[in-house]
Design a protein around this motif. Structure first.
Motif, mmCIF file in Angstrom:
data_model
loop_
_atom_site.group_PDB
_atom_site.id
_atom_site.type_symbol
_atom_site.label_atom_id
_atom_site.label_comp_id
_atom_site.label_asym_id
_atom_site.label_seq_id
_atom_site.Cartn_x
_atom_site.Cartn_y
_atom_site.Cartn_z
ATOM 1 N N VAL A 42 -2.957 -5.204 49.447
ATOM 2 C CA VAL A 42 -1.602 -5.285 49.993
ATOM 3 C C VAL A 42 -1.244 -3.991 50.727
ATOM 4 O O VAL A 42 -1.720 -2.908 50.382
ATOM 5 N N HIS A 43 -0.413 -4.148 51.723
ATOM 6 C CA HIS A 43 0.025 -3.011 52.531
ATOM 7 C C HIS A 43 1.508 -3.111 52.809
ATOM 8 O O HIS A 43 2.074 -4.199 52.819
ATOM 9 N N LYS A 44 2.107 -1.959 53.057
ATOM 10 C CA LYS A 44 3.513 -1.889 53.453
ATOM 11 C C LYS A 44 3.802 -0.477 53.950
ATOM 12 O O LYS A 44 2.945 0.408 53.861
ATOM 13 N N CYS A 45 5.036 -0.296 54.430
ATOM 14 C CA CYS A 45 5.509 1.005 54.891
ATOM 15 C C CYS A 45 5.323 2.050 53.798
ATOM 16 O O CYS A 45 5.641 1.825 52.641
ATOM 17 N N THR A 46 4.802 3.224 54.185
ATOM 18 C CA THR A 46 4.588 4.308 53.215
ATOM 19 C C THR A 46 5.693 5.355 53.310
ATOM 20 O O THR A 46 5.621 6.392 52.657
ATOM 21 N N VAL B 149 8.491 -7.691 51.040
ATOM 22 C CA VAL B 149 7.888 -6.683 51.908
ATOM 23 C C VAL B 149 6.353 -6.614 51.822
ATOM 24 O O VAL B 149 5.684 -6.648 52.850
ATOM 25 N N PRO B 150 5.748 -6.536 50.626
ATOM 26 C CA PRO B 150 4.287 -6.329 50.600
ATOM 27 C C PRO B 150 3.552 -7.542 51.165
ATOM 28 O O PRO B 150 3.922 -8.684 50.906
ATOM 29 N N LYS B 151 2.532 -7.259 51.972
ATOM 30 C CA LYS B 151 1.748 -8.343 52.578
ATOM 31 C C LYS B 151 0.269 -8.129 52.282
ATOM 32 O O LYS B 151 -0.243 -7.002 52.351
ATOM 33 N N LEU B 152 -0.399 -9.249 51.979
ATOM 34 C CA LEU B 152 -1.806 -9.211 51.606
ATOM 35 C C LEU B 152 -2.676 -9.324 52.854
ATOM 36 O O LEU B 152 -2.457 -10.213 53.680
#
Ligand code: HEM
Ligand code: SF4
Lengths: 287, 216
Positions: free
Chosen positions: A153-157, A143-146
């Motif tokens: 890194v970002h992903k759904c919060t 899931v995490p993407k740089l």
């Protein structure tokens, strides 16, 4: 936000977080049998989180992008399958699962960059993130993407900013079929069971809940018509934190520290016991 | 290679100075050492939360993450130069193998029955090969960790385990190496800084080598 009584776990922070008295955790329920692939949740996610759309390449599918990106946290997977000789789509919303035992948090070396709130939401703090990408290896769901430019890194919060003020996540708000619901995890697990029972009565004996045990369960729960084959939905069959990550962040850390400290201590003790070598041998004594 | 003590440096003792390491060798050694130390300290900052404070010394976590791999690559480059220069001298012969079997005696300063050492003793040679193998692993797995976004999952899962294991082995070797080169063997450190040792020192610690250069 790296302190406070509402945290359950903090990355790279020995001792974890303060104790909490909270008894209810939140969850999102995705009933894949009623998803129509309208992508309203994708749009709502982009809108609420103020993200630009990435232009991809047309790959012969209705799916928006092949995978999540650092600025696209909610993807409807248009999984193509077959049922009674007819082609069907097994739509599955894909995003962070908000694991009860999050591999991303376990792998993270930066104190406070990943936190698990007492309500179950796993959140990344980009201001503490150092961009190592360890979470990408720790996460069994990829899931995490740089972000290649900012190296964060970002992903759904799980819309923690909305949830913390009593609102439901943006994707839930946007869903026109009630395929998505939000509430306490307990309630939603019960709701999911009811739905599964109905599906079974409806002639879908394989129906079941996806709430994988390998990561201690998740705060994003699915109802699948073919729960025996989650791969068909683009969901891993038996997700677990990779054993190399568990070993690395567990026993190896202790063994390594013991070895290094033991080495330094050993050198000191050796000196105290045996002292230096003497070089007294006269040069003429040789040959 | 035996030197006469230059008039300007004459001291009370009439020691004979012997060149142990050339300027080039010392330069390479300290280049490897500095790069290794930088990689070690920045790497350890991420190894354990209890050592994250090290990152403050080196410019913060983000800087440490961005620069550690470059420190590692510099280490690998410098080590390659050292390797080209020394790998032939580091080959272990029969005497060395017997020496290693008696290394426990060397450790407690009981050198009876210990084969004589050449320019490098068997312990130094073993350390060299250990650092060469461990360094290769660090480089290979480090490259994988450098760009997680384009590396296959399997390689990443292996590398997160192998990189720190190799690092612990290398740092462990370094601890022994530094102890031997400073406190445990007086005179050795000057050999690597100013480049010379006394004939007594050479005869005592590297007698085979000493005899060789005496013959020349
Ligand atoms: C040879 C080239 C090397 C490369 C390309 C490399 C690359 C990396 C990368 C990308 C990471 C992840 C986080 C970061 O960037 O700091 C890392 C972690 C680390 N590196 Fe290296 N490295 C190299 C050499 C070394 C050396 C020589 C040492 C010390 C002996 C070392 C010790 C470590 C340690 C202890 C970690 C932390 C591991 C953990 O989080 O458990 N590395 N390295
Ligand atoms: S799905 Fe991945 S990113 Fe989300 S909480 Fe689990 S391990 Fe972390």
């Amino acid at each position: 936000m790296t302190t406070g009584p509402d945290l359950k776990a903090i990355s790279a922070t020995p001792g974890g977080a303060a104790a909490t008295t909270r008894s209810h955790t939140v969850a999102k329920l995705i009933d894949t049998t009623t998803c129509i692939g309208c992508k309203a949740c994708e749009v709502a996610c982009q809108e609420w989180n103020n993200q630009q759309f990435t232009i991809g390449n047309f790959a012969g599918t209705y799916q928006t992008l092949p995978d999540l990106t650092h600025s696209f946290w909610n993807l409807i997977k248009f999984n193509e399958s077959e049922q009674d000789g007819q082609p069907v789509w097994l739509m599955a919303k894909y995003q962070c699962m908000h694991c009860v035992d999050p591999g991303c948090l376990r792998a993270c070396p930066a104190p406070g960059a990943i936190v698990q709130n007492a309500n179950g939401i796993v959140d990344f703090n980009q201001d503490q993130c150092i961009g190592c990408g360890y979470c990408m290896t720790g996460c069994p769901f990829d899931v995490p993407k740089l972000n290649p430019i900012t190296k964060k890194v970002h992903k759904c919060t799980l819309c923690t900013d909305r949830v913390s003020v009593g609102l439901e996540p943006a994707c839930i708000k946007a869903c026109p079929t009630n395929c998505l619901s939000f509430g306490t995890r307990e309630d939603l697990l019960r709701k999911a069971e009811t739905r599964v029972d109905a599906l079974k009565e409806d002639g879908r004996p394989q129906a079941g809940i996806y709430n994988p045990e390998g990561v201690g369960g998740t705060h994003v729960i699915y109802v699948l018509a073919q729960a025996d084959q989650p791969e068909k939905y683009g969901l891993p069959k038996d997700p677990r934190i990779p054993w190399t990550v568990a070993l690395w962040k567990g026993p190896l850390k202790w063994a390594g520290n013991a070895l290094l400290l033991g080495g330094i201590l050993g050198a000191f003790l050796h000196y105290l016991r045996y002292g230096p070598k003497d070089s007294g041998k006269p040069a003429d004594g040789i040959d | 290679m035996a030197l006469k003590t230059p008039a300007s440096r004459q001291t009370a003792s009439t020691e004979t100075r012997i060149i142990r390491f050339s300027t080039a060798e010392r330069t390479v050694h300290w280049a490897v050492a500095l790069a290794f130390l930088y990689a070690t300290l920045t790497g350890l900052a991420l190894w354990s939360p209890r050592l994250f404070w090290l990152s403050a010394i080196f410019g913060g976590g983000t800087t440490v993450r961005a620069w550690h791999p470059w420190g590692g690559v510099l280490f690998a480059l410098f080590f390659a130069v050292m390797f080209r220069r020394w790998n032939r001298q580091m080959r272990l012969d029969g005497d060395d193998r017997r020496w290693l079997r008696l290394a426990h005696r060397y450790a407690v300063h009981d050198e009876s029955g210990l084969p004589e050492a050449g320019r490098f003793n068997a312990g130094q040679k073993a350390l060299f090969w250990m650092q060469a193998s461990s360094g290769s692993l660090l480089l290979l797995t480090g490259l994988v960790l450098w760009w997680p976004e384009i590396m296959p999952r399997l390689l990443r899962e292996i590398s997160v385990l192998i990189h720190p294991i190799a690092a612990v082995v290398s740092i462990g070797g370094l601890i022994i190496h530094v102890y031997m080169g400073t406190a445990a063997v007086p005179g050795a450190f000057r050999g690597m800084t100013q480049g010379w040792v006394t004939s007594e020192w050479a005869a005592s610690h590297h007698s085979k080598w000493y005899r060789e250069i005496r013959r020349r």
